[in-house]
Motif scaffolding. Structure first.
Motif, PDB file in Angstrom:
ATOM      1  N   CYS A 176      26.427  24.064  19.795  1.00 10.47           N
ATOM      2  CA  CYS A 176      26.850  22.659  19.796  1.00 10.47           C
ATOM      3  C   CYS A 176      27.949  22.400  18.761  1.00 10.47           C
ATOM      4  O   CYS A 176      28.923  21.681  19.041  1.00 10.47           O
ATOM      5  N   LEU A 177      27.807  22.990  17.578  1.00  8.37           N
ATOM      6  CA  LEU A 177      28.840  22.804  16.551  1.00  8.37           C
ATOM      7  C   LEU A 177      30.148  23.462  16.984  1.00  8.37           C
ATOM      8  O   LEU A 177      31.234  22.885  16.791  1.00  8.37           O
ATOM      9  N   GLU A 178      30.091  24.643  17.563  1.00 19.08           N
ATOM     10  CA  GLU A 178      31.301  25.300  18.047  1.00 19.08           C
ATOM     11  C   GLU A 178      31.993  24.469  19.118  1.00 19.08           C
ATOM     12  O   GLU A 178      33.229  24.347  19.118  1.00 19.08           O
ATOM     13  N   GLU A 179      31.213  23.893  20.012  1.00 24.21           N
ATOM     14  CA  GLU A 179      31.808  23.103  21.089  1.00 24.21           C
ATOM     15  C   GLU A 179      32.383  21.781  20.563  1.00 24.21           C
ATOM     16  O   GLU A 179      33.397  21.302  21.065  1.00 24.21           O
ATOM     17  N   ARG A 180      31.751  21.202  19.555  1.00 22.97           N
ATOM     18  CA  ARG A 180      32.317  19.990  18.938  1.00 22.97           C
ATOM     19  C   ARG A 180      33.651  20.294  18.253  1.00 22.97           C
ATOM     20  O   ARG A 180      34.609  19.541  18.375  1.00 22.97           O
ATOM     21  N   LEU A 238      16.686  18.416  19.923  1.00 23.87           N
ATOM     22  CA  LEU A 238      17.731  18.890  19.021  1.00 23.87           C
ATOM     23  C   LEU A 238      19.072  18.952  19.744  1.00 23.87           C
ATOM     24  O   LEU A 238      20.093  18.466  19.230  1.00 23.87           O
ATOM     25  N   ALA A 239      19.073  19.528  20.932  1.00 26.38           N
ATOM     26  CA  ALA A 239      20.316  19.638  21.696  1.00 26.38           C
ATOM     27  C   ALA A 239      20.854  18.268  22.084  1.00 26.38           C
ATOM     28  O   ALA A 239      22.066  18.020  22.007  1.00 26.38           O
ATOM     29  N   SER A 240      19.971  17.363  22.492  1.00 25.26           N
ATOM     30  CA  SER A 240      20.408  16.016  22.871  1.00 25.26           C
ATOM     31  C   SER A 240      21.075  15.313  21.695  1.00 25.26           C
ATOM     32  O   SER A 240      22.115  14.645  21.855  1.00 25.26           O
ATOM     33  N   PHE A 241      20.496  15.461  20.510  1.00 26.89           N
ATOM     34  CA  PHE A 241      21.059  14.851  19.308  1.00 26.89           C
ATOM     35  C   PHE A 241      22.442  15.433  19.003  1.00 26.89           C
ATOM     36  O   PHE A 241      23.398  14.690  18.744  1.00 26.89           O
ATOM     37  N   LEU A 242      22.559  16.737  19.049  1.00 25.07           N
ATOM     38  CA  LEU A 242      23.829  17.372  18.689  1.00 25.07           C
ATOM     39  C   LEU A 242      24.903  17.153  19.752  1.00 25.07           C
ATOM     40  O   LEU A 242      26.089  17.057  19.430  1.00 25.07           O
ATOM     41  N   GLY A 287      24.964  14.499  21.814  1.00 24.30           N
ATOM     42  CA  GLY A 287      25.217  13.077  22.037  1.00 24.30           C
ATOM     43  C   GLY A 287      24.963  12.664  23.466  1.00 24.30           C
ATOM     44  O   GLY A 287      25.474  11.639  23.936  1.00 24.30           O
ATOM     45  N   ALA A 288      24.151  13.443  24.180  1.00 22.29           N
ATOM     46  CA  ALA A 288      23.797  13.149  25.580  1.00 22.29           C
ATOM     47  C   ALA A 288      22.429  13.754  25.856  1.00 22.29           C
ATOM     48  O   ALA A 288      22.102  14.812  25.303  1.00 22.29           O
ATOM     49  N   PRO A 289      21.638  13.099  26.698  1.00 23.06           N
ATOM     50  CA  PRO A 289      20.271  13.587  26.907  1.00 23.06           C
ATOM     51  C   PRO A 289      20.207  14.850  27.753  1.00 23.06           C
ATOM     52  O   PRO A 289      20.939  15.006  28.737  1.00 23.06           O
ATOM     53  N   VAL A 290      19.329  15.757  27.358  1.00 29.89           N
ATOM     54  CA  VAL A 290      18.999  16.930  28.147  1.00 29.89           C
ATOM     55  C   VAL A 290      17.501  17.134  28.012  1.00 29.89           C
ATOM     56  O   VAL A 290      16.918  16.845  26.964  1.00 29.89           O
ATOM     57  N   HIS A 291      16.849  17.591  29.068  1.00 30.79           N
ATOM     58  CA  HIS A 291      15.389  17.639  29.082  1.00 30.79           C
ATOM     59  C   HIS A 291      14.802  19.026  28.902  1.00 30.79           C
ATOM     60  O   HIS A 291      13.677  19.168  28.426  1.00 30.79           O
ATOM     61  N   ASP A 292      15.530  20.069  29.304  1.00 30.67           N
ATOM     62  CA  ASP A 292      14.983  21.427  29.237  1.00 30.67           C
ATOM     63  C   ASP A 292      16.137  22.388  29.020  1.00 30.67           C
ATOM     64  O   ASP A 292      16.871  22.716  29.952  1.00 30.67           O
ATOM     65  N   THR A 293      16.286  22.855  27.780  1.00 26.03           N
ATOM     66  CA  THR A 293      17.428  23.710  27.446  1.00 26.03           C
ATOM     67  C   THR A 293      17.170  25.188  27.711  1.00 26.03           C
ATOM     68  O   THR A 293      18.111  25.977  27.758  1.00 26.03           O
ATOM     69  N   THR A 294      15.915  25.579  27.873  1.00 23.29           N
ATOM     70  CA  THR A 294      15.599  27.005  27.927  1.00 23.29           C
ATOM     71  C   THR A 294      15.009  27.449  29.264  1.00 23.29           C
ATOM     72  O   THR A 294      14.475  28.545  29.371  1.00 23.29           O
ATOM     73  N   THR A 295      15.122  26.616  30.278  1.00 23.66           N
ATOM     74  CA  THR A 295      14.636  27.011  31.593  1.00 23.66           C
ATOM     75  C   THR A 295      15.355  28.267  32.076  1.00 23.66           C
ATOM     76  O   THR A 295      16.539  28.472  31.807  1.00 23.66           O
ATOM     77  N   GLY A 296      14.627  29.101  32.803  1.00 25.04           N
ATOM     78  CA  GLY A 296      15.235  30.314  33.338  1.00 25.04           C
ATOM     79  C   GLY A 296      15.781  30.159  34.730  1.00 25.04           C
ATOM     80  O   GLY A 296      16.390  31.090  35.267  1.00 25.04           O
ATOM     81  N   MET A 297      15.574  28.978  35.369  1.00 24.44           N
ATOM     82  CA  MET A 297      16.023  28.784  36.750  1.00 24.44           C
ATOM     83  C   MET A 297      17.169  27.781  36.792  1.00 24.44           C
ATOM     84  O   MET A 297      16.983  26.596  36.557  1.00 24.44           O
ATOM     85  N   ARG A 298      18.350  28.298  37.093  1.00 29.15           N
ATOM     86  CA  ARG A 298      19.536  27.448  37.241  1.00 29.15           C
ATOM     87  C   ARG A 298      20.444  28.004  38.332  1.00 29.15           C
ATOM     88  O   ARG A 298      20.460  29.211  38.576  1.00 29.15           O
ATOM     89  N   ALA A 299      21.235  27.125  38.923  1.00 24.12           N
ATOM     90  CA  ALA A 299      22.305  27.529  39.839  1.00 24.12           C
ATOM     91  C   ALA A 299      23.641  27.217  39.186  1.00 24.12           C
ATOM     92  O   ALA A 299      23.795  26.186  38.524  1.00 24.12           O
ATOM     93  N   TYR A 300      24.605  28.111  39.361  1.00 21.28           N
ATOM     94  CA  TYR A 300      25.941  27.963  38.768  1.00 21.28           C
ATOM     95  C   TYR A 300      27.002  28.280  39.812  1.00 21.28           C
ATOM     96  O   TYR A 300      26.805  29.157  40.670  1.00 21.28           O
ATOM     97  N   ARG A 301      28.131  27.615  39.701  1.00 22.49           N
ATOM     98  CA  ARG A 301      29.316  28.096  40.401  1.00 22.49           C
ATOM     99  C   ARG A 301      29.799  29.357  39.682  1.00 22.49           C
ATOM    100  O   ARG A 301      29.928  29.365  38.461  1.00 22.49           O
ATOM    101  N   ARG A 302      30.089  30.388  40.442  1.00 26.39           N
ATOM    102  CA  ARG A 302      30.413  31.686  39.848  1.00 26.39           C
ATOM    103  C   ARG A 302      31.604  31.607  38.901  1.00 26.39           C
ATOM    104  O   ARG A 302      31.603  32.231  37.830  1.00 26.39           O
ATOM    105  N   GLU A 303      32.624  30.825  39.259  1.00 19.78           N
ATOM    106  CA  GLU A 303      33.824  30.807  38.416  1.00 19.78           C
ATOM    107  C   GLU A 303      33.532  30.267  37.023  1.00 19.78           C
ATOM    108  O   GLU A 303      34.136  30.696  36.036  1.00 19.78           O
ATOM    109  N   LEU A 304      32.581  29.342  36.906  1.00 19.83           N
ATOM    110  CA  LEU A 304      32.195  28.825  35.593  1.00 19.83           C
ATOM    111  C   LEU A 304      31.655  29.951  34.716  1.00 19.83           C
ATOM    112  O   LEU A 304      31.997  30.046  33.539  1.00 19.83           O
ATOM    113  N   LEU A 305      30.836  30.809  35.290  1.00 21.69           N
ATOM    114  CA  LEU A 305      30.220  31.884  34.520  1.00 21.69           C
ATOM    115  C   LEU A 305      31.267  32.840  33.957  1.00 21.69           C
ATOM    116  O   LEU A 305      31.072  33.438  32.892  1.00 21.69           O
TER     117      LEU A 305
END
Length: 228
Positions: free
Chosen positions: A221-225, A138-142, A144-162
């Motif tokens: 996805c709609l908000e970001e579009r 669903l996310a990939s369709f909305l 327009g780019a492939p994503v494999h796992d939208t709900t994983t709990g393990m991610r790393a982020y640059r703090r400023e992005l957050l």
């Protein structure tokens, strides 16, 4: 600019009655990072979870239970360190991947996302696995780019992005934390990771929770579009 090390890393999680797993998760983080990573738990438990976490050196932020996203949002915004890694406190995620995630942040990625689905996620209940595949499609369709796992709990982020993005979702926060950065042009890496059988019982109703996550994916996805 010098590369980030474990001294620049915070590992954060929302915790709710996880006394069966918290010790193992914190021990793994301590072992992998030589005790150098900051650990933050935003906790709404009524069991021994916060007591165990404090004894093992974690910073515990107590919070009335208000849902997954409220706790995790507080957790990701709490540290001052420049690299923030989220994980769940059920011992399902491989802390051995922390060095790889940090390497990819040093390579210029803004978000490094652990992909449970590509490796098969055989320990995940079949209904959950089906739902997570559906969310990604669903996310990939909305997007327009492939994503494999939208709900994983393990991610790393640059703090400023957050701190640069306003987060709005609760049950669907995991998806939002990936989708908004991806749709705003931040550099994203998905890394296949193994996924272990959880310790303790799940707190999420698969049907009500699944519907809330799907709704969040569509909304975000709609908000970001529109924002573009």
């Amino acid at each position: 600019m010098s590369e980030y090390t474990f001294d620049d890393l915070a590992v954060v999680m929302g915790t709710y009655n996880e006394e069966q797993a918290i010790g193992s998760v914190l021990a793994d983080i301590d072992r992998i990072t030589d005790g150098r990573a900051e650990v933050v738990c935003v906790d709404g438990s009524d069991d021994r979870t916060p007591e165990i976490a404090r004894k093992m050196g974690a910073r515990v932020v107590e919070q009335e239970p208000q849902g997954y996203g409220v706790a995790v949002e507080a957790a990701v915004l709490a540290p001052d360190r420049p690299v923030v890694v989220t994980t769940d406190c059920d011992d399902t995620y491989p802390m051995e991947f922390l060095p790889k995630f940090l390497d990819l942040i040093n390579d210029g990625y803004d978000v490094v996302s652990g992909d449970r689905i590509t490796t098969g996620a055989e320990t995940m209940p079949r209904l959950n696995r089906f739902g997570n595949v559906a969310f990604a499609r669903l996310a990939s369709f909305l997007m327009g780019a492939p994503v494999h796992d939208t709900t994983t709990g393990m991610r790393a982020y640059r703090r400023e992005l957050l701190h640069d993005i306003d987060w709005t979702e609760n049950t669907g926060l995991s998806a939002e934390l990936l989708l908004r950065p991806a749709m705003r042009g931040y550099k994203i890496a998905e890394v296949p990771i193994p996924y272990r059988e959880r310790a303790g019982e799940t707190k999420l109703d698969p049907f009500a929770g699944g519907a809330a996550i799907a709704k969040s994916i569509v909304k975000v996805c709609l908000e970001e579009r529109i924002r573009r």
